[in-house]
Design an enzyme around this catalytic site. Structure first.
Site, PDB file in Angstrom:
ATOM      1  N   GLY A 136      -5.814   2.775 -17.503  1.00 44.70           N
ATOM      2  CA  GLY A 136      -6.707   1.783 -18.100  1.00 44.70           C
ATOM      3  C   GLY A 136      -8.159   2.220 -18.209  1.00 44.70           C
ATOM      4  N   CYS A 192     -15.808  21.858  -9.614  1.00 41.93           N
ATOM      5  CA  CYS A 192     -16.712  21.484  -8.521  1.00 41.93           C
ATOM      6  C   CYS A 192     -16.012  20.593  -7.508  1.00 41.93           C
ATOM      7  CB  CYS A 192     -17.974  20.823  -9.044  1.00 41.93           C
ATOM      8  SG  CYS A 192     -17.696  19.715 -10.403  1.00 41.93           S
TER       9      CYS A 192
END
Ligand SMILES: Cc1ncc(COP(=O)(O)O)c(C=O)c1O
Length: 388
Positions: A198, A323
Site C-alpha cells: 500500500g 547503506c
C-alpha cells in the site's frame, strides 16, 4: 520540500485519509461480528478487496490482505516450499528487493535450498536463457519482480510465467513497484502469486496484498481465525484495508497520468541532467522502464554527499549504495549490472509521482549542477574536467 523518493514510500493521498478516518474512529466494529454496526465495516473491507482485484484483473476471493510487501513475498515463497517439500530449488533474480533476496539467501545458507540468482546484463535486463535453463523438476518456485525498485527496469513477466507453467512450477512476482505505474493483469500474464504494498501507492504503511490464483494448493501462512478464508488469520487492519481500496481506485484512474505527465517529467529531468552535467549516465534499460524512475550516475562523486547537499536544499531522493548494510558499497542491483565503480558510487535514484511539478524538476537541476561541480572539485577522481 521536493519529494522525489516515491519508490521508497509515498505521501498518503488526501482522499485516502478521508476514506479511512471514519474506520479508525466512528466505525470500529470487528468485521466478523454479527451485528449491523460491524457489518458496515465488513462491507467496506469487501469493497476494498473488490477494488484491489479490479486493479489487477483478479477475483476478490484471490486477494489476501497482509501487513506489507515483505510479508506477501515471504508468504509466497514459503507457501511453495511447504506445498512441495521434496523440491529444494528456487529461481529468482540477482536484482530482487531484500524482501525476496534476503529470504532466498537465508534459505540457501541456513536451510539447504539451492537458489539460482539469474544474472542481468549491463542494462539490467534478465538473462532469460539462464533462467529457463535453470528450471527443473526440483524447482519449487520461480520469483521474478515485475519491475526493479532501483532502476525501474521492467521484466517480461508473462513470458516467464508461461515457461514456469509449462514446467509445472509455481510463479510468483513481486509487483510492489509496478503497481499503479504500469497496467497489471494477472490473468493475461498467467501469474500464480503476486505481491503488492500500500505505501508505494499513496496508502498508509503497514498494508499489503498477496494475490493467489484460484485453485492453487495454497497453505495458510498465519494460522488462527477464519479471516482471509483461513489463509491469514488475525483481525483485519480495517482502516488500512479501506484506505488501500481507495488508493488502488485512484491508482487505476492515474495510470494514464503516469504514462504521460509523470513520464514526461522524468524524461525532462533526465535530459536536463544529462545535458547540463558531464560524465553522467543513466542506469537501466531506458526503453523499458517504469515511467517514474530515474537512476542516474554522476562519475567521480559520492552519492551520499550528493544526497546530503540536496537535503540542505530540501530535495529528497535515494542513493545507489547499500547503506542499509552499513557500507557504502554500490547496491547489489548496480553491482549485478556491472555499473562501473566510479558511476555506481555517484548514483542517485529519483522516483516521481503525479504530485511533482516541472518547477520542481528545474529546482533539482539548478541545485545539482553546482553541487556536482563543487563535489568534483574536491574529488581525487576528477581532474581538468575529466574523470581520472
Ligand atoms: C520491489 C519491492 N519489493 C518489496 C518491498 C517491500 O515492501 P514493504 O515495505 O511493504 O514491506 C519493496 C519496498 O521498497 C520493494 O521496492
Amino acid at each position: 520540500m521536493i519529494y522525489t523518493d516515491n519508490n521508497a514510500t509515498t505521501r498518503v493521498a488526501d482522499e485516502v485519509i478521508e476514506e479511512m478516518l471514519p474506520y479508525l474512529g466512528q466505525f470500529y466494529g470487528n468485521p466478523s461480528s454479527m451485528y449491523g454496526f460491524a457489518d458496515t465495516v465488513n462491507k467496506k473491507v469487501q469493497q476494498a478487496r473488490a477494488q484491489v482485484a479490479d486493479l489487477i484483473n483478479a477475483d476478490p476471493d484471490e486477494i489476501i490482505f497482509t501487513s506489507c510487501g515483505t510479508e506477501s513475498d515471504n508468504a509466497a515463497i514459503n507457501a511453495a516450499l511447504s506445498t512441495f517439500p521434496h523440491k529444494k530449488h528456487i529461481i529468482t533474480t540477482a536484482v530482487e528487493h531484500p524482501a525476496i533476496r534476503s529470504l532466498c539467501l537465508h534459505l540457501q545458507e541456513k536451510k539447504g535450498y539451492k537458489v539460482t540468482f539469474v544474472p542481468v546484463d549491463k542494462k539490467g535486463r534478465l538473462d532469460l536463457d539462464t533462467l529457463y535453463a535453470a528450471m527443473s523438476d526440483d524447482t519449487a518456485v520461480v520469483s521474478v519482480m515485475w519491475a526493479n525498485n532501483e532502476t525501474g527496469v521492467i521484466f517480461p513477466i508473462a513470458d516467464i510465467a508461461q515457461k514456469a507453467k509449462e514446467k509445472g512450477i509455481w510463479f510468483h512476482t513481486d509487483a510492489v513497484q509496478a503497481t499503479g505505474k504500469v497496467p497489471i493483469d494477472v490473468k493475461a500474464a498467467g501469474i500464480d502469486m503476486l505481491s503488492l504494498s500500500g505505501h508505494k501507492i499513496h496508502a498508509p504503511k503497514g498494508i499489503g496484498v498477496l494475490y493467489v490464483k484460484k485453485g492453487l494448493k495454497f497453505p495458510p501462512f498465519l494460522v488462527g481465525g477464519h479471516q482471509e478464508k483461513g489463509r491469514r488469520g488475525g483481525t483485519e487492519n480495517t482502516a488500512s484495508i479501506i484506505a488501500l481500496g481507495k488508493a488502488v481506485e485512484l491508482a487505476k484512474a492515474h495510470l494514464p497520468i503516469m504514462d504521460t505527465q509523470v513520464r514526461e517529467l522524468r524524461d525532462y529531468l533526465e535530459t536536463q541532467l544529462l545535458d547540463a552535467i558531464a560524465a553522467t549516465s543513466v542506469n537501466g534499460d531506458r526503453e523499458n522502464r517504469l515511467p517514474n524512475t530515474l537512476s542516474i550516475g554522476f562519475d567521480a562523486v559520492e552519492g551520499e554527499s550528493i544526497l546530503m547537499l540536496m537535503n540542505q536544499a530540501g530535495i529528497c531522493a535515494s542513493s545507489g549504495s547499500a547503506c542499509t548494510s552499513g557500507s557504502l558499497d554500490p547496491s547489489h542491483v548496480l553491482m549485478a549490472m556491472q555499473v562501473p565503480f566510479k558511476s555506481a558510487h555517484g548514483t542517485i535514484r529519483f522516483s516521481l509521482s503525479h504530485y511533482n511539478t516541472k518547477a520542481e524538476m528545474d529546482t533539482i537541476v539548478e541545485t545539482l549542477v553546482p553541487t556536482i561541480d563543487r563535489l568534483r572539485q574536491m574529488s581525487p577522481f576528477w581532474k581538468d574536467g575529466k574523470v581520472v
